[in-house]
Design a protein around this motif. Structure first.
Motif, PDB file in Angstrom:
ATOM      1  N   UNK A  52     -12.251  21.525   4.681  1.00  0.00           N
ATOM      2  CA  UNK A  52     -11.420  20.331   4.535  1.00  0.00           C
ATOM      3  C   UNK A  52     -10.275  20.330   5.552  1.00  0.00           C
ATOM      4  N   UNK A  53      -9.649  21.490   5.736  1.00  0.00           N
ATOM      5  CA  UNK A  53      -8.481  21.561   6.611  1.00  0.00           C
ATOM      6  C   UNK A  53      -8.858  21.477   8.091  1.00  0.00           C
ATOM      7  N   UNK A  54     -10.138  21.571   8.386  1.00  0.00           N
ATOM      8  CA  UNK A  54     -10.580  21.406   9.775  1.00  0.00           C
ATOM      9  C   UNK A  54     -10.466  19.944  10.223  1.00  0.00           C
ATOM     10  N   UNK A  57      -3.355  29.468   9.909  1.00  0.00           N
ATOM     11  CA  UNK A  57      -3.360  29.359  11.368  1.00  0.00           C
ATOM     12  C   UNK A  57      -4.455  28.410  11.831  1.00  0.00           C
ATOM     13  N   UNK A  58      -5.606  28.454  11.192  1.00  0.00           N
ATOM     14  CA  UNK A  58      -6.670  27.515  11.570  1.00  0.00           C
ATOM     15  C   UNK A  58      -6.313  26.077  11.170  1.00  0.00           C
ATOM     16  N   UNK A  59      -5.611  25.926  10.055  1.00  0.00           N
ATOM     17  CA  UNK A  59      -5.152  24.585   9.658  1.00  0.00           C
ATOM     18  C   UNK A  59      -4.146  24.045  10.675  1.00  0.00           C
ATOM     19  N   UNK A  60      -3.251  24.891  11.129  1.00  0.00           N
ATOM     20  CA  UNK A  60      -2.265  24.482  12.142  1.00  0.00           C
ATOM     21  C   UNK A  60      -2.979  24.031  13.406  1.00  0.00           C
ATOM     22  N   UNK A  61      -3.982  24.796  13.791  1.00  0.00           N
ATOM     23  CA  UNK A  61      -4.742  24.441  14.985  1.00  0.00           C
ATOM     24  C   UNK A  61      -5.368  23.051  14.822  1.00  0.00           C
ATOM     25  N   UNK A  62      -5.958  22.821  13.660  1.00  0.00           N
ATOM     26  CA  UNK A  62      -6.599  21.530  13.418  1.00  0.00           C
ATOM     27  C   UNK A  62      -5.568  20.394  13.359  1.00  0.00           C
ATOM     28  N   UNK A  63      -4.343  20.728  12.962  1.00  0.00           N
ATOM     29  CA  UNK A  63      -3.273  19.726  12.954  1.00  0.00           C
ATOM     30  C   UNK A  63      -2.786  19.412  14.367  1.00  0.00           C
ATOM     31  N   UNK A  64      -3.190  20.235  15.318  1.00  0.00           N
ATOM     32  CA  UNK A  64      -2.788  20.017  16.714  1.00  0.00           C
ATOM     33  C   UNK A  64      -1.489  20.721  17.068  1.00  0.00           C
ATOM     34  N   UNK A  98      -4.714  32.124  16.482  1.00  0.00           N
ATOM     35  CA  UNK A  98      -5.871  31.722  15.697  1.00  0.00           C
ATOM     36  C   UNK A  98      -6.501  32.929  15.011  1.00  0.00           C
ATOM     37  N   UNK A  99      -7.486  32.644  14.173  1.00  0.00           N
ATOM     38  CA  UNK A  99      -8.130  33.697  13.412  1.00  0.00           C
ATOM     39  C   UNK A  99      -9.597  33.773  13.809  1.00  0.00           C
ATOM     40  N   UNK A 156      -4.364  16.206   4.542  1.00  0.00           N
ATOM     41  CA  UNK A 156      -4.555  17.533   3.962  1.00  0.00           C
ATOM     42  C   UNK A 156      -3.707  18.587   4.663  1.00  0.00           C
ATOM     43  N   UNK A 157      -2.997  19.348   3.887  1.00  0.00           N
ATOM     44  CA  UNK A 157      -2.273  20.527   4.367  1.00  0.00           C
ATOM     45  C   UNK A 157      -2.656  21.689   3.447  1.00  0.00           C
ATOM     46  N   UNK A 158      -2.468  22.924   3.912  1.00  0.00           N
ATOM     47  CA  UNK A 158      -2.764  24.053   3.023  1.00  0.00           C
ATOM     48  C   UNK A 158      -1.660  24.204   1.990  1.00  0.00           C
ATOM     49  N   UNK A 159      -1.845  23.562   0.865  1.00  0.00           N
ATOM     50  CA  UNK A 159      -0.802  23.624  -0.163  1.00  0.00           C
ATOM     51  C   UNK A 159      -0.786  25.002  -0.799  1.00  0.00           C
TER      52      UNK A 159
END
Ligand code: AMP
Ligand code: MG
Length: 472
Positions: free
Chosen positions: A441-443, A136-143, A148-149, A413-416
Motif C-alpha cells: 500500500x505504501x508503495x 524508509x521505503x515509504x519515504x522513498x515512495x513519497x518522493x 533505502x532498505x 497513506x502514511x506509515x501510521x
C-alpha cells in the motif's frame, strides 16, 4: 544462480584513519524476512536463492568484492558533543554504482560489535529493523530523499532489550554514510589533512559542481533545507536529529524513534528519550540550521584564511532559515492547491494549521480531504474550517489545476504508528502478512486504494502509540 554484487569501493581509499576494518559477526540461523527486488535491480545485483542471500545479508558470509569496515565519526547528541562515535552496530560492505549511474553504500545494520560499540551489543531487534524497512521505503515512495532498505534478515539469536527479543539485520542502502559528524571528528582532532581529504571526497561524490569547503556547505544547506521542508509537509518527525544522523547527501538517515503524526500538533514529540522536545515537529527547521552551523565550524578548520572563512560561513548559515521558508512555502502552498505562492499565502496556510491544531484534525487526512468534500469533518468544530474555506476558495479561483495538484502532493497513506506496532507484533510471532500489506500500500501513497481504506484511519483512542524508542 550465485549472488553477485558489483562492488566498486572508494571509501577505503580515503585511508585507515577513517575506519576500522571489521567483518560482520556470524548469526545462528539467518532467515530472510524481506528482500527488495526492485532496489536490487537498480543496484545491478544478481540475486541468488533466498537461503543463500540470508547468509550474506545476515552477516555469515562476506560476499565477493566486499571490504567490510566500520566508519569513524563524532557528533552532537542532544546538543552535547561526543568526540567519538562511529558505527557501533553496523558495517559498510562496500559501494556499488547502480544502473542509474549513482554510487551507493551497502551497509549491514545490527551486524555485531565493532571497535566503536562502547558498551553496546552491536545488534538490533526485529522491531526497529522492520520499522526502518517500512518507513524508509515509504519515504522513498513519497518522493522524499532517504536511505533505502535492501533486505531484512532474522538472525535466530535473541537480543536483550526490555527482555529477549528476536534479533535481525537490516541491509541499508545510502547515497553515502557521510554525516556532519564525519567532518566534526577530524576538525575536533585538528587533523586538517584528513579533513581536506574528506571534503574533496564528499564534493566529488555528492556535489561535483561545487567549489571548495564553502561550496560544499552551501550545497548541504540547500539539500537539508529541502529535506526538512519535505518532512514537515508530510507530518514526519525524525526524532534524533543529532549531527551524526544528519547526512551530507541530504537523505533522511537513521530511522530510530521517528514517526508520522496523526493529529496535527506542532509541538509533537514521540521519542521517549527526547524529554526536552529538542526534536519536536516544529523545532526541526531550527535544529537543522543548528546542525549546519556545526558543519560550518568543522569545515572552517581547514581554511587558510579562517577569518574570511568565518564571515562566508556565517553568511551561508544565516541564509538557511530563508531557504527553508521558501521550500516550506512552496510545499505547503501546493498542499492547499496553489502552484505559485504569492504574498499572503503564508498567512492563509498558517491560519489553516492553527485551526487544525485547535480542532485536533488529522494532518494527513485533512490535507488529502481538501481535494474532496469532507475536510470539515476532520475538525472538532467543523465551523472553524468553514470560515477558513471561504477565503481559500477565493484564492483558488486563479489556480487552474488545484485539485490535481493537491492529490499529487497530499498522500492518502502514511506509515501510521499504530499500524507499525501491529506489523511488528505480527512479525515477532512469525506473521509477515501485515508487513507485506503495508509495503504494498505504501508503495503508492498518492493513490486511493479503496480496498485498503482502513489503513487511512487514525488510531482509535486505545490504539494511539504515545512514544517511540531508539531500538538501540
Ligand atoms: P543512533 O542513535 O542509532 O544514531 O546511534 C548512536 C550511536 O550509538 C552510534 O555510534 C551507534 O553505532 C551506537 N549504537 C547504537 N546502538 C548500538 C548497539 N546496540 N551496540 C553498539 N552501538 C550502538
Ligand atoms: Mg546514528
Amino acid at each position: 544462480m550465485t549472488l553477485h554484487i558489483p562492488f566498486d569501493n572508494t571509501y577505503t581509499g580515503l585511508g585507515p584513519v577513517f575506519y576500522s576494518k571489521q567483518a560482520p559477526e556470524p548469526v545462528s540461523k539467518p532467515h530472510m524476512l524481506a528482500f527488495n527486488r526492485d532496489l536490487a535491480q537498480l543496484l545491478g545485483i544478481t540475486p541468488s536463492d533466498v537461503p543463500d542471500m540470508a547468509e550474506v545479508f545476515g552477516g555469515n558470509r562476506v560476499p565477493e568484492g566486499a571490504d567490510p569496515l566500520a566508519q569513524l565519526y563524532a557528533g552532537h547528541q542532544f546538543g552535547t558533543f561526543n568526540p567519538q562515535l562511529g558505527d557501533g552496530r553496523a558495517v559498510l560492505l562496500g559501494e556499488v554504482v547502480g544502473t542509474d549511474g549513482l554510487r551507493r553504500d551497502i551497509q549491514l545494520k545490527g551486524s555485531g560489535r565493532t571497535p566503536y560499540s562502547r558498551r553496546g551489543d552491536g545488534r538490533a531487534w526485529m522491531g526497529p529493523v522492520l520499522r526502518e524497512y517500512v518507513v524508509s521505503e515509504a519515504m522513498h515512495a513519497l518522493g522524499i530523499p532517504t536511505t533505502r532498505a535492501l533486505a531484512a534478515v532474522a538472525t535466530g539469536d535473541p537480543v536483550w532489550r526490555e527482555g529477549a527479543m528476536p534479533g535481525a539485520v537490516l541491509t541499508r542502502v545510502a547515497a553515502s554514510h557521510l554525516r556532519v559528524g564525519t567532518f566534526q571528528i577530524f576538525a575536533a582532532r585538528g587533523e586538517t589533512e584528513a579533513l581536506r581529504r574528506l571534503t574533496r571526497y564528499a564534493i566529488e561524490r555528492h556535489y561535483p559542481e561545487v567549489d571548495g569547503p564553502m561550496g560544499l556547505l552551501r550545497a548541504v544547506r540547500d539539500a537539508q533545507a529541502r529535506l526538512v521542508a519535505q518532512w514537515m509537509s508530510v507530518g514526519f518527525i525524525h526524532g534524533v536529529m543529532n549531527t551524526d544522523n544528519c547526512a551530507i547527501s541530504g537523505e533522511t538517515i537513521d530511522y530510530g524513534p521517528c514517526a508520522f503524526m496523526d493529529v496535527y500538533n506542532p509541538s509533537q514529540v514521540f521519542s521517549s528519550i527526547d524529554r526536552m522536545g529538542r526534536y519536536a515537529y516544529d523545532n526541526q527547521p531550527g535544529i537543522i540550521v543548528w546542525n549546519l552551523a556545526q558543519l560550518a565550524t568543522a569545515l572552517i578548520q581547514q581554511m587558510d584564511d579562517p577569518q574570511e572563512a568565518v564571515e562566508e560561513a556565517t553568511e551561508i548559515v544565516h541564509a538557511m532559515p530563508g531557504v527553508i521558508e521558501k521550500e516550506w512555502l512552496s510545499r505547503f502552498a501546493a498542499k492547499i492547491g496553489i502552484a505559485s505562492p504569492q504574498p499572503g499565502d503564508m498567512a492563509l496556510i498558517e491560519d489553516l494549521l492553527e485551526r487544525m491544531a485547535a480542532g485536533q484534525a488529522d494532518f494527513t487526512n485533512t490535507f488529502r480531504a481538501l481535494a474532496g468534500e469532507h475536510a470539515r469533518d476532520q475538525f472538532l468544530e467543523p465551523a472553524a474550517f468553514d470560515s477558513w474555506e471561504k477565503g481559500w476558495r477565493q484564492r483558488l479561483e486563479t489556480e487552474p489545476d488545484s485539485k490535481a495538484l493537491m492529490r499529487q502532493v497530499n498522500p492518502a497513506f502514511i506509515p501510521r504508528n499504530h499500524r507499525m506496532e501491529e506489523m511488528i507484533a505480527a512479525a515477532v510471532s512469525g506473521g509477515m502478512a501485515p508487513f507485506e500489506r503495508l509495503m504494498q500500500v505504501l508503495a503508492r501513497p498518492y493513490e486511493d486504494q479503496p480496498e485498503h481504506a482502513e489503513l487511512q484511519n487514525p488510531p482509535k483512542p486505545e490504539e494511539v502509540v504515545p512514544a517511540t524508542f531508539c531500538g538501540t
